[in-house]
Design a protein around this motif. Structure first.
Motif, PDB file in Angstrom:
ATOM      1  N   UNK A 290       0.828  -1.207   0.000  1.00 35.77           N
ATOM      2  CA  UNK A 290       0.000   0.000   0.000  1.00 35.77           C
ATOM      3  C   UNK A 290       0.865   1.260   0.000  1.00 35.77           C
ATOM      4  N   UNK A 291       1.965   1.180   0.734  1.00 35.12           N
ATOM      5  CA  UNK A 291       2.907   2.300   0.803  1.00 35.12           C
ATOM      6  C   UNK A 291       3.456   2.609  -0.598  1.00 35.12           C
ATOM      7  N   UNK A 292       3.812   1.545  -1.314  1.00 38.22           N
ATOM      8  CA  UNK A 292       4.306   1.719  -2.687  1.00 38.22           C
ATOM      9  C   UNK A 292       3.209   2.305  -3.582  1.00 38.22           C
ATOM     10  N   UNK A 293       2.019   1.752  -3.465  1.00 39.81           N
ATOM     11  CA  UNK A 293       0.883   2.251  -4.248  1.00 39.81           C
ATOM     12  C   UNK A 293       0.654   3.741  -4.029  1.00 39.81           C
ATOM     13  N   UNK A 294       0.798   4.145  -2.779  1.00 43.47           N
ATOM     14  CA  UNK A 294       0.563   5.542  -2.423  1.00 43.47           C
ATOM     15  C   UNK A 294       1.635   6.476  -2.948  1.00 43.47           C
ATOM     16  N   UNK A 295       2.813   5.926  -3.206  1.00 42.46           N
ATOM     17  CA  UNK A 295       3.943   6.787  -3.589  1.00 42.46           C
ATOM     18  C   UNK A 295       4.262   6.775  -5.075  1.00 42.46           C
ATOM     19  N   UNK A 296       3.772   5.742  -5.760  1.00 43.48           N
ATOM     20  CA  UNK A 296       4.250   5.511  -7.125  1.00 43.48           C
ATOM     21  C   UNK A 296       3.984   6.695  -8.063  1.00 43.48           C
ATOM     22  N   UNK A 297       2.835   7.387  -7.870  1.00 41.52           N
ATOM     23  CA  UNK A 297       2.533   8.522  -8.741  1.00 41.52           C
ATOM     24  C   UNK A 297       3.500   9.674  -8.524  1.00 41.52           C
ATOM     25  N   UNK A 298       3.861   9.891  -7.266  1.00 48.00           N
ATOM     26  CA  UNK A 298       4.830  10.949  -6.958  1.00 48.00           C
ATOM     27  C   UNK A 298       6.183  10.640  -7.590  1.00 48.00           C
ATOM     28  N   UNK A 299       6.537   9.339  -7.568  1.00 51.98           N
ATOM     29  CA  UNK A 299       7.825   8.947  -8.152  1.00 51.98           C
ATOM     30  C   UNK A 299       7.762   9.109  -9.668  1.00 51.98           C
ATOM     31  N   UNK A 300       6.600   8.760 -10.220  1.00 46.99           N
ATOM     32  CA  UNK A 300       6.407   8.861 -11.669  1.00 46.99           C
ATOM     33  C   UNK A 300       6.538  10.294 -12.153  1.00 46.99           C
ATOM     34  N   UNK A 301       5.972  11.244 -11.397  1.00 49.32           N
ATOM     35  CA  UNK A 301       6.063  12.650 -11.830  1.00 49.32           C
ATOM     36  C   UNK A 301       7.299  13.333 -11.246  1.00 49.32           C
ATOM     37  N   UNK A 302       8.237  12.524 -10.768  1.00 51.17           N
ATOM     38  CA  UNK A 302       9.567  12.991 -10.341  1.00 51.17           C
ATOM     39  C   UNK A 302       9.565  13.859  -9.084  1.00 51.17           C
ATOM     40  N   UNK A 303       8.503  13.755  -8.307  1.00 51.58           N
ATOM     41  CA  UNK A 303       8.485  14.470  -7.040  1.00 51.58           C
ATOM     42  C   UNK A 303       9.444  13.804  -6.071  1.00 51.58           C
TER      43      UNK A 303
END
Ligand code: GTP
Ligand code: MG
Length: 318
Positions: A290-303
């Protein structure tokens, strides 16, 4: 306790070569059943006696035909044989697969021969793990030889081939085949080359090409000389020569101590693989997923970057 006894009885039946128990054990392995490790623990002491032969090569090269011929010959010589055929996943080989079963059934009717197909499902690492474990089951059940047939197209097939004591690469006189084989890394793993379908045109030319490629390779550490044999599987020609070459390689590995070394190396890899799997399975609990799921979009947009994320989730800093 009762469960423990039941498993022990089951293991004893496998060791005493009971066909139904062996078949059941292979299903347990294939389905990655929770009992499989407990069973493998009990059987481990009884493994290591079977000689493992890998047969690989492009689709349709005649691997099953040659396997069938070898089974008959080994059987005549009084050996007990186990065969694992790793099914190709490609839907184009669906027809050939059925053919496999029919041809293999020929030998399947023989006593002391155990044949099993395994499907290439699940993860890549998972496949080679199950195949090796299936070989361990057959080994513990008292087989003298185990033949593993795989289509030589992917990395997992190469992994499987490497767990064999002798690896046979089957090629056919079709243009580009040897080049293809080189690309697929088959040149690296061959202990014996077989040019099957040598009743077809161009066989001698391909044999020379393969021999040239072998000569370009640096000699192997154990100084084994790789031969190129010609066979006509469909006419059962060259089977005896192939068997002799396998035995020559077996003898060579035993005399030079390389069989022990090879198996030790495989054991080392196996243990590391088991640890890798255990840690990975244990690591990914629901919270972490769930932690990964919650973060993946931020990582994708380089945040955030993936490296910092991994440091955070594992708690392991560089
Ligand atoms: N002409 C000729 N045909 C052969 C020979 N050996 C096998 N075949 C035929 O080639 C076809 C494929 O043989 P298989 O043994 O199924 O080949 P395979 O490598 O096991 O195929 P997959 O498992 O599907 O990759 C069959 O129709 C065989 O009868 C041979 O030496 N000469
Ligand atoms: Mg086949």
């Amino acid at each position: 306790m009762e469960q423990e006894n039941r498993l022990k009885n089951f293991a004893d039946k496998i060791i005493s070569s009971d066909k139904r128990s062996v078949a059941r054990a292979l299903s347990i392995i294939e389905n990655e059943d929770s009992n499989s490790e407990e069973l493998l623990k009990l059987l481990y002491k009884h493994t290591g006696n079977a000689y493992r032969i890998g047969i690989t090569g492009p689709p349709g090269a005649g691997k099953s035909t040659l396997t069938n011929n070898l089974i008959k010959l080994l059987k005549e010589k009084g050996y007990k044989i186990g065969v694992i055929a790793v099914d190709p996943t490609s839907p184009f080989t669906g027809g050939a697969l059925l053919g496999d079963r029919i041809r293999m059934q020929d030998s399947g009717l023989l006593e002391d021969v155990f044949i099993r197909s395994m499907a290439t499902r699940g993860s890549l690492g998972g496949l080679s793990k199950s195949v090796v474990e299936a070989c361990d089951i057959l080994d513990a059940s008292g087989k003298d030889f185990i033949i593993i047939e795989t289509v030589g197209v992917g990395q997992s097939e190469l992994d499987i081939a490497q767990t064999a004591d002798t690896t046979i690469v089957v090629l056919v006189p079709e243009s580009g085949d040897s080049v293809q084989a080189m690309k697929a890394g088959l040149m690296e793993i061959a202990d014996i080359f077989v040019l099957n379908k040598s009743d077809r045109e161009g066989a001698d030319g391909i044999v020379s090409t393969i021999k040239n490629i072998i000569h370009l390779k640096p000699p192997s550490k154990d100084n084994w000389i790789i031969e190129v044999l010609k066979t006509v599987g469909s006419q059962n020609k060259g089977t005896e020569e192939l068997f002799n070459e396998i035995m020559k390689h077996k003898d060579h590995l035993e005399k030079t101590g390389y069989l022990k070394l090879k198996r030790k190396d495989n054991l080392n890899k196996k243990i590391k693989g088991l640890i890798h799997n255990k840690l990975e399975v244990e690591f990914w609990d629901r919270k972490k997923l769930e932690f990964l799921d919650g973060k993946i979009d931020d990582i994708l947009i380089k945040k955030e970057d993936p490296y910092s994320f991994v440091e955070e989730i594992t708690g392991i800093k560089n």
